[in-house]
Each structure stands twice: as C-alpha cells, then as structure tokens.
Design a protein around this motif. Structure first.
Motif, PDB file in Angstrom:
ATOM      1  N   ARG A 121      38.827  22.511  57.771  1.00  0.00           N
ATOM      2  CA  ARG A 121      40.138  22.354  58.417  1.00  0.00           C
ATOM      3  C   ARG A 121      40.024  21.552  59.710  1.00  0.00           C
ATOM      4  O   ARG A 121      40.839  20.686  59.991  1.00  0.00           O
ATOM      5  CB  ARG A 121      40.754  23.723  58.725  1.00  0.00           C
ATOM      6  CG  ARG A 121      41.298  24.449  57.520  1.00  0.00           C
ATOM      7  CD  ARG A 121      42.147  25.638  57.931  1.00  0.00           C
ATOM      8  NE  ARG A 121      41.494  26.525  58.881  1.00  0.00           N
ATOM      9  CZ  ARG A 121      40.760  27.589  58.549  1.00  0.00           C
ATOM     10  NH1 ARG A 121      40.591  27.901  57.281  1.00  0.00           N
ATOM     11  NH2 ARG A 121      40.230  28.355  59.485  1.00  0.00           N
ATOM     12  N   ARG A 122      38.978  21.833  60.496  1.00  0.00           N
ATOM     13  CA  ARG A 122      38.780  21.098  61.751  1.00  0.00           C
ATOM     14  C   ARG A 122      38.530  19.624  61.487  1.00  0.00           C
ATOM     15  O   ARG A 122      39.052  18.761  62.181  1.00  0.00           O
ATOM     16  CB  ARG A 122      37.615  21.686  62.535  1.00  0.00           C
ATOM     17  CG  ARG A 122      37.981  22.890  63.328  1.00  0.00           C
ATOM     18  CD  ARG A 122      36.888  23.229  64.292  1.00  0.00           C
ATOM     19  NE  ARG A 122      37.282  24.381  65.093  1.00  0.00           N
ATOM     20  CZ  ARG A 122      36.504  24.975  65.960  1.00  0.00           C
ATOM     21  NH1 ARG A 122      35.263  24.556  66.129  1.00  0.00           N
ATOM     22  NH2 ARG A 122      36.937  26.003  66.663  1.00  0.00           N
ATOM     23  N   ALA A 123      37.692  19.331  60.494  1.00  0.00           N
ATOM     24  CA  ALA A 123      37.396  17.936  60.172  1.00  0.00           C
ATOM     25  C   ALA A 123      38.664  17.222  59.711  1.00  0.00           C
ATOM     26  O   ALA A 123      38.903  16.067  60.063  1.00  0.00           O
ATOM     27  CB  ALA A 123      36.326  17.860  59.088  1.00  0.00           C
ATOM     28  N   ARG A 124      39.490  17.912  58.947  1.00  0.00           N
ATOM     29  CA  ARG A 124      40.736  17.321  58.456  1.00  0.00           C
ATOM     30  C   ARG A 124      41.690  17.039  59.618  1.00  0.00           C
ATOM     31  O   ARG A 124      42.276  15.967  59.706  1.00  0.00           O
ATOM     32  CB  ARG A 124      41.393  18.273  57.453  1.00  0.00           C
ATOM     33  CG  ARG A 124      42.329  17.567  56.511  1.00  0.00           C
ATOM     34  CD  ARG A 124      42.906  18.471  55.422  1.00  0.00           C
ATOM     35  NE  ARG A 124      42.015  19.529  54.969  1.00  0.00           N
ATOM     36  CZ  ARG A 124      42.356  20.831  54.947  1.00  0.00           C
ATOM     37  NH1 ARG A 124      43.537  21.218  55.332  1.00  0.00           N
ATOM     38  NH2 ARG A 124      41.500  21.722  54.514  1.00  0.00           N
ATOM     39  N   THR A 125      41.839  17.985  60.550  1.00  0.00           N
ATOM     40  CA  THR A 125      42.768  17.769  61.680  1.00  0.00           C
ATOM     41  C   THR A 125      42.234  16.702  62.630  1.00  0.00           C
ATOM     42  O   THR A 125      42.998  15.937  63.196  1.00  0.00           O
ATOM     43  CB  THR A 125      43.019  19.077  62.436  1.00  0.00           C
ATOM     44  OG1 THR A 125      41.771  19.620  62.872  1.00  0.00           O
ATOM     45  CG2 THR A 125      43.745  20.083  61.576  1.00  0.00           C
ATOM     46  N   GLU A 126      40.905  16.657  62.826  1.00  0.00           N
ATOM     47  CA  GLU A 126      40.337  15.610  63.700  1.00  0.00           C
ATOM     48  C   GLU A 126      40.540  14.237  63.072  1.00  0.00           C
ATOM     49  O   GLU A 126      40.787  13.257  63.777  1.00  0.00           O
ATOM     50  CB  GLU A 126      38.861  15.879  63.938  1.00  0.00           C
ATOM     51  CG  GLU A 126      38.605  17.047  64.868  1.00  0.00           C
ATOM     52  CD  GLU A 126      37.133  17.384  64.991  1.00  0.00           C
ATOM     53  OE1 GLU A 126      36.302  16.685  64.363  1.00  0.00           O
ATOM     54  OE2 GLU A 126      36.812  18.326  65.724  1.00  0.00           O
ATOM     55  N   GLY A 127      40.443  14.134  61.760  1.00  0.00           N
ATOM     56  CA  GLY A 127      40.676  12.863  61.075  1.00  0.00           C
ATOM     57  C   GLY A 127      42.127  12.426  61.195  1.00  0.00           C
ATOM     58  O   GLY A 127      42.438  11.235  61.338  1.00  0.00           O
ATOM     59  N   GLU A 128      43.055  13.356  61.144  1.00  0.00           N
ATOM     60  CA  GLU A 128      44.473  13.030  61.295  1.00  0.00           C
ATOM     61  C   GLU A 128      44.798  12.591  62.724  1.00  0.00           C
ATOM     62  O   GLU A 128      45.629  11.717  62.934  1.00  0.00           O
ATOM     63  CB  GLU A 128      45.338  14.232  60.921  1.00  0.00           C
ATOM     64  CG  GLU A 128      45.319  14.575  59.451  1.00  0.00           C
ATOM     65  CD  GLU A 128      46.064  15.866  59.158  1.00  0.00           C
ATOM     66  OE1 GLU A 128      46.603  16.479  60.104  1.00  0.00           O
ATOM     67  OE2 GLU A 128      46.120  16.257  57.970  1.00  0.00           O
ATOM     68  N   GLN A 129      44.141  13.195  63.715  1.00  0.00           N
ATOM     69  CA  GLN A 129      44.424  12.839  65.108  1.00  0.00           C
ATOM     70  C   GLN A 129      43.893  11.459  65.446  1.00  0.00           C
ATOM     71  O   GLN A 129      44.460  10.756  66.282  1.00  0.00           O
ATOM     72  CB  GLN A 129      43.806  13.885  66.052  1.00  0.00           C
ATOM     73  CG  GLN A 129      44.512  15.223  66.013  1.00  0.00           C
ATOM     74  CD  GLN A 129      43.845  16.262  66.875  1.00  0.00           C
ATOM     75  OE1 GLN A 129      42.807  16.003  67.474  1.00  0.00           O
ATOM     76  NE2 GLN A 129      44.446  17.436  66.964  1.00  0.00           N
TER      77      GLN A 129
END
Length: 131
Positions: A121-129
């Motif tokens: 989840r963290r990797a996904r949100t960091e990629g979106e940001q």
C-alpha cells in the motif's frame, strides 16, 4: 520464516498464568488478573498484589473464569502488549467447542502478511504521489 520464529521464541522471557476477569466486552481483547504479592516492611507481612493485563485474543475464544497462560507479544494497541498462549483450565464450555488459539508460527505468518500488505500500500501511494 524460521528466523522470525527463533527471534520471537527468544523474546519470550517469561510466561504468566492468570484468570480471565473480563471477556466479551471488547473485540479480540480480554482482561487477565495475574496474582502477585508485596512485602510490607512496617507490618512485616506479605499482602496480595494482583496485576491486570489487557491481552490479545485473536479468535475471541476465551470466556470469563478461564485460567490461561499469556506471553509478551507485539504491541497490538496502546495498552495491549501480551497475547494468549493457551488455555490451562477452561470455565464453562469446553475448549473443543471454542475457536482455536493460534500458535506462534500462525501469529508470525499473519503479522508478516499484514506487513507485506502495508508495504505494498505504501509503495502504491508513493508511486501515485510522484506522478
């Protein structure tokens, strides 16, 4: 995973035995009273000094009156630092009719799965940001 089991086994320094005094009021949590004594220097006498712990019960399998053994675990919440190891003496319904208590290996596997999902989840949100 075996290294995780070995680390957790080394971390268990003491096992406490106590009585469940409150069950069913909180989700996956029970209150366990562990007996103890305190010496009064003035009177020269031992007095009962019980201690209460909030204990994680993953499957809600404990009932009020059960005698259980608890061990230190991962911090589950602000006040929960212990987890149920096994039921020594059930009170009321037999243990065969209750949900099983997970073993150390099962708890470690569940924790690793939760942490892997969290990393994803963290990797996904960091990629979106970054986009």
């Amino acid at each position: 995973m075996s290294s995780q089991v070995a680390k957790a086994a080394r971390r268990v320094t003491h096992e406490l035995h106590g009585i469940v005094v409150s069950a069913g009021l909180m989700q996956k949590t029970v209150k366990v009273r562990v007996g103890g004594q305190r010496w009064n220097k003035i009177i020269n006498k031992w007095f009962a000094d019980p201690k209460h712990y909030l204990v994680h019960d993953p499957n809600s399998s404990l009932r009020t009156g059960d005698v259980v053994s608890i061990v230190p675990g991962w911090p589950t919440s602000k006040h929960k630092r212990h987890v149920v190891k096994n039921i020594i003496a059930p009170y009321g319904t037999p243990t065969e009719e209750r949900p099983p208590i997970p073993t150390l290996e099962e708890r470690i596997a569940e924790r690793e799965a939760q942490q892997a999902a969290k990393r994803e989840r963290r990797a996904r949100t960091e990629g979106e940001q970054k986009e």
